[in-house]
Design a protein around this motif. Structure first.
Motif, PDB file in Angstrom:
ATOM      1  N   TYR A   4      67.005  38.735  28.496  1.00  0.00           N
ATOM      2  CA  TYR A   4      68.176  38.990  29.389  1.00  0.00           C
ATOM      3  C   TYR A   4      67.738  39.860  28.505  1.00  0.00           C
ATOM      4  N   ARG A   5      67.972  40.803  26.993  1.00  0.00           N
ATOM      5  CA  ARG A   5      68.320  41.598  27.195  1.00  0.00           C
ATOM      6  C   ARG A   5      67.633  42.379  25.628  1.00  0.00           C
ATOM      7  N   GLY A   6      67.126  42.878  25.834  1.00  0.00           N
ATOM      8  CA  GLY A   6      66.526  43.475  24.379  1.00  0.00           C
ATOM      9  C   GLY A   6      64.843  43.712  24.411  1.00  0.00           C
ATOM     10  N   ARG A   7      64.282  44.233  23.259  1.00  0.00           N
ATOM     11  CA  ARG A   7      62.529  44.487  23.372  1.00  0.00           C
ATOM     12  C   ARG A   7      62.032  43.214  23.662  1.00  0.00           C
ATOM     13  N   VAL A   8      60.462  43.332  24.569  1.00  0.00           N
ATOM     14  CA  VAL A   8      60.020  42.575  25.755  1.00  0.00           C
ATOM     15  C   VAL A   8      58.445  43.561  24.373  1.00  0.00           C
ATOM     16  N   VAL A  60      56.850  42.367  34.740  1.00  0.00           N
ATOM     17  CA  VAL A  60      57.034  42.139  36.428  1.00  0.00           C
ATOM     18  C   VAL A  60      57.924  40.847  35.695  1.00  0.00           C
ATOM     19  N   GLN A  61      57.582  40.061  35.963  1.00  0.00           N
ATOM     20  CA  GLN A  61      58.176  38.439  36.002  1.00  0.00           C
ATOM     21  C   GLN A  61      59.383  38.505  34.836  1.00  0.00           C
ATOM     22  N   SER A  62      59.556  39.580  33.457  1.00  0.00           N
ATOM     23  CA  SER A  62      60.491  39.501  33.515  1.00  0.00           C
ATOM     24  C   SER A  62      62.016  40.542  34.092  1.00  0.00           C
ATOM     25  N   ALA A  63      61.261  41.762  34.199  1.00  0.00           N
ATOM     26  CA  ALA A  63      62.253  41.819  35.365  1.00  0.00           C
ATOM     27  C   ALA A  63      62.810  41.397  36.444  1.00  0.00           C
ATOM     28  N   ASN A 101      71.003  43.570  34.459  1.00  0.00           N
ATOM     29  CA  ASN A 101      70.205  44.136  34.477  1.00  0.00           C
ATOM     30  C   ASN A 101      68.878  44.750  33.732  1.00  0.00           C
ATOM     31  N   ILE A 102      68.373  45.537  34.453  1.00  0.00           N
ATOM     32  CA  ILE A 102      66.870  45.886  33.989  1.00  0.00           C
ATOM     33  C   ILE A 102      66.737  46.608  32.891  1.00  0.00           C
ATOM     34  N   ASN A 103      67.679  47.407  32.592  1.00  0.00           N
ATOM     35  CA  ASN A 103      68.250  48.636  31.272  1.00  0.00           C
ATOM     36  C   ASN A 103      68.629  48.112  30.599  1.00  0.00           C
ATOM     37  N   MET A 127      54.285  49.665  36.661  1.00  0.00           N
ATOM     38  CA  MET A 127      54.730  49.579  35.994  1.00  0.00           C
ATOM     39  C   MET A 127      56.229  50.968  36.444  1.00  0.00           C
ATOM     40  N   VAL A 128      55.825  52.398  37.079  1.00  0.00           N
ATOM     41  CA  VAL A 128      55.905  52.919  37.907  1.00  0.00           C
ATOM     42  C   VAL A 128      56.188  52.206  39.282  1.00  0.00           C
ATOM     43  N   ILE A 129      55.202  52.013  40.026  1.00  0.00           N
ATOM     44  CA  ILE A 129      55.809  51.025  41.167  1.00  0.00           C
ATOM     45  C   ILE A 129      56.996  50.457  41.227  1.00  0.00           C
ATOM     46  N   ARG A 130      57.059  49.855  39.948  1.00  0.00           N
ATOM     47  CA  ARG A 130      57.912  48.572  39.828  1.00  0.00           C
ATOM     48  C   ARG A 130      59.174  49.528  39.402  1.00  0.00           C
ATOM     49  N   GLY A 131      58.795  50.460  39.008  1.00  0.00           N
ATOM     50  CA  GLY A 131      60.237  51.330  38.058  1.00  0.00           C
ATOM     51  C   GLY A 131      61.038  51.136  36.950  1.00  0.00           C
ATOM     52  N   ILE A 132      60.019  50.242  36.118  1.00  0.00           N
ATOM     53  CA  ILE A 132      59.944  49.936  34.351  1.00  0.00           C
ATOM     54  C   ILE A 132      60.128  50.864  33.329  1.00  0.00           C
ATOM     55  N   ASP A 133      60.051  51.047  33.007  1.00  0.00           N
ATOM     56  CA  ASP A 133      60.677  52.264  31.853  1.00  0.00           C
ATOM     57  C   ASP A 133      59.841  51.220  30.886  1.00  0.00           C
TER      58      ASP A 133
END
Length: 506
Positions: A189-193, A205-208, A217-219, A240-246
């Motif tokens: 849900y939250r923290g460092r992956v 991707v699956q975590s998001a 919230n993905i942030n 990651m860019v396509i998915r919007g994941i920083d």
């Protein structure tokens, strides 16, 4: 939405198919993945550009107006309209390479990531132009709510490349069934992956998706990865860019054992599918490494190096690991592996083990399993064992998948059942099921010589009593067997006659 995804998947794969036979599989993967990325960022830019143009405030050429909405500002020569106009020019390869260079220059995080291989003389420019035409007719961006559409189609193409490339495909792709199972059990849900062998980034991707599905919230997630293969590292960055994941994947590809890009990271969730049973991985050069808390792993197999690398990077208060390994890791005693496993078990880190069915992987035929390792386990001194070897269904002759969601008969899908079994175990309400699940204490495991193979603990599935008395059943079965023996003798005699008629005696 489903119809759109299927249509987009087909269109993208048709584009890839156009290149087959003209260049090698690994090369056409780079070509297609690069075009997917370029078309996506161009479509996203164009939609925002038209919106700003309509507003009439003169911000349509201001890069900040795009970056604030996580949209790439695309230079004019990298926009798809410009590229499409050169599709049937002999210079199309050069045009595409220039487009990639321009985007990298404007976006430092993508430096040395995008493929610049389109001008290669090995790539037939006529065929490349036809592929560009196919992409021109594909709409890849229709607003923020449609971002997942392209991402899922992108994953589909990666999956197809993995299937087509066979063993090599496993280097960059972990089957979605396995990734979803790990994510649904760990619940990030939250923290460092963190994934120290991240391939194309499927775990993230699956975590998001997990967070989105649970209204999070993905942030709230910080993503860290590492990958040793240069091409795969680039694929992950684009994914990651396509998915919007920083995501922080470091500035380059690197080997997690010899160049740990995140040396001080203590992650809340670690998810990985490291390469199985790698030998000659360089253990002799890392003899006194701080990561080998439970013993130096042998050079003949890196499995326990991966396990200890991940344990080292776990958050000491609540860190959790879910990783895929070959079944040999559960029972091996060679070169000190058994002693390392014993110490890890005695430190009460093993929360659960799942034996996986065959055929889930595109590239590996050896049996595999999932390890779940936890700091601060809810059920102290206990480990859950699950034998999932009978789960799943055959998608085709070679490939198995897990079901998910509620099935037609009201039962839980495979992934949901595995996740619920873990959750019930953690909450102390699990009812063990013979042949499927069992809870064992550290003492129980010690009696099994610290072997973690689920079959040793779950036993054999109980067969339902059909109500027929034993004596009657044996009388019936022996009678049936006698009839079968008699029939076999008749067939044997018939075969002898047939062979004799053509001059053969047996």
């Amino acid at each position: 939405m489903k119809v759109k995804i299927v249509r987009l998947e087909k269109e993208l794969w048709d584009a890839a198919d156009s290149l087959r036979g003209h260049i090698s599989a690994s090369e056409y993967r780079k070509v297609i993945v690069g075009l997917i990325f370029l078309k996506y960022v161009s479509d996203a830019f164009e939609e925002k550009y038209q919106q700003l143009l309509a507003e009439g405030d003169g911000f349509e050429n201001d890069p900040d107006a795009y970056s604030e909405e996580n949209i790439f500002f695309v230079p004019e020569i990298a926009r798809w309209q410009f590229i499409a106009s050169h599709a049937h020019s002999s210079e199309i390869g050069t045009v595409l390479d220039e487009a990639m260079r321009e985007i990298e220059e404007d976006n430092p995080s993508l430096e040395n990531v995008l493929p610049q291989i389109y001008a290669s003389p090995d790539l037939d420019k006529r065929v490349l132009g036809e592929v560009v035409d196919i992409f021109t007719n594909i709409q890849m961006y229709e607003g923020e709510n449609e971002k997942d559409l392209l991402g899922r189609a992108y994953e589909y193409c990666i999956e197809q490349f993995a299937a087509y490339e066979g063993k090599r495909g496993g280097e960059f792709y972990t089957p979605t069934s396995i990734v979803k199972t790990i994510v649904e059990i760990l619940k990030p849900y939250r923290g460092r992956v963190y994934d120290p062998a991240c391939g194309s980034g499927g775990m993230f991707v699956q975590s998001a998706k997990f967070i989105e599905n649970h209204s999070g919230n993905i942030n709230n997630l910080s993503v860290f990865g590492q990958e040793s293969n240069a091409d795969t590292w680039k694929m992950a960055k684009m994914n990651m860019v396509i998915r919007g994941i920083d995501a922080d994947f470091g500035e380059h590809q690197a080997n997690s054992f010899f160049n740990d890009l995140h040396p001080t990271l203590k992650a809340n969730y670690i998810m990985a599918n490291p390469p199985f049973n790698i030998s000659n991985w360089g253990a002799d050069k890392l003899q006194d490494d701080i990561r080998w808390k439970y013993g130096t792993p042998p050079n003949s197999n890196a499995n326990y190096a991966w396990i200890q690398h991940m344990i080292h990077h776990m958050d000491p208060s609540n860190g959790k690991v879910g990783l895929v390994l070959a079944n040999g890791s559960l029972s091996s005693t060679q070169s000190g592996e058994g002693d390392i496993r014993k110490k890890i078990i005695e430190d009460d880190l093993i929360e659960g083990i799942i034996a996986l069915p065959a055929n889930l992987f595109y590239s590996v035929t050896i049996p595999a399993c999932l390890w779940f390792i936890s700091k601060n386990k809810k059920q102290k001194g206990k480990t859950l064992f699950i034998d999932a070897r009978k789960m799943g269904y055959m998608v085709d002759r070679k490939h198995r998948d897990f079901t998910e969601g509620t099935q037609e008969d009201g039962s839980l899908g495979d992934i949901d059942l595995l996740a619920k079994t873990f959750e019930d175990f953690q909450n102390g309400v699990l009812e063990e099921k013979k042949g499927f699940s069992a809870i064992a204490t550290i003492e129980d495991i010690a009696k099994q010589d610290y072997i973690l193979t689920p079959g040793r603990y779950v036993g054999i599935e109980e067969q339902e009593d059909d109500g027929e008395p034993f004596e009657e059943k044996m009388t019936r079965l022996t009678s049936e067997l006698s009839d079968m023996f008699e029939k076999s003798h008749e067939l044997e005699e018939e075969i002898r006659k047939k062979l004799g008629a053509i001059g053969y005696e047996i």
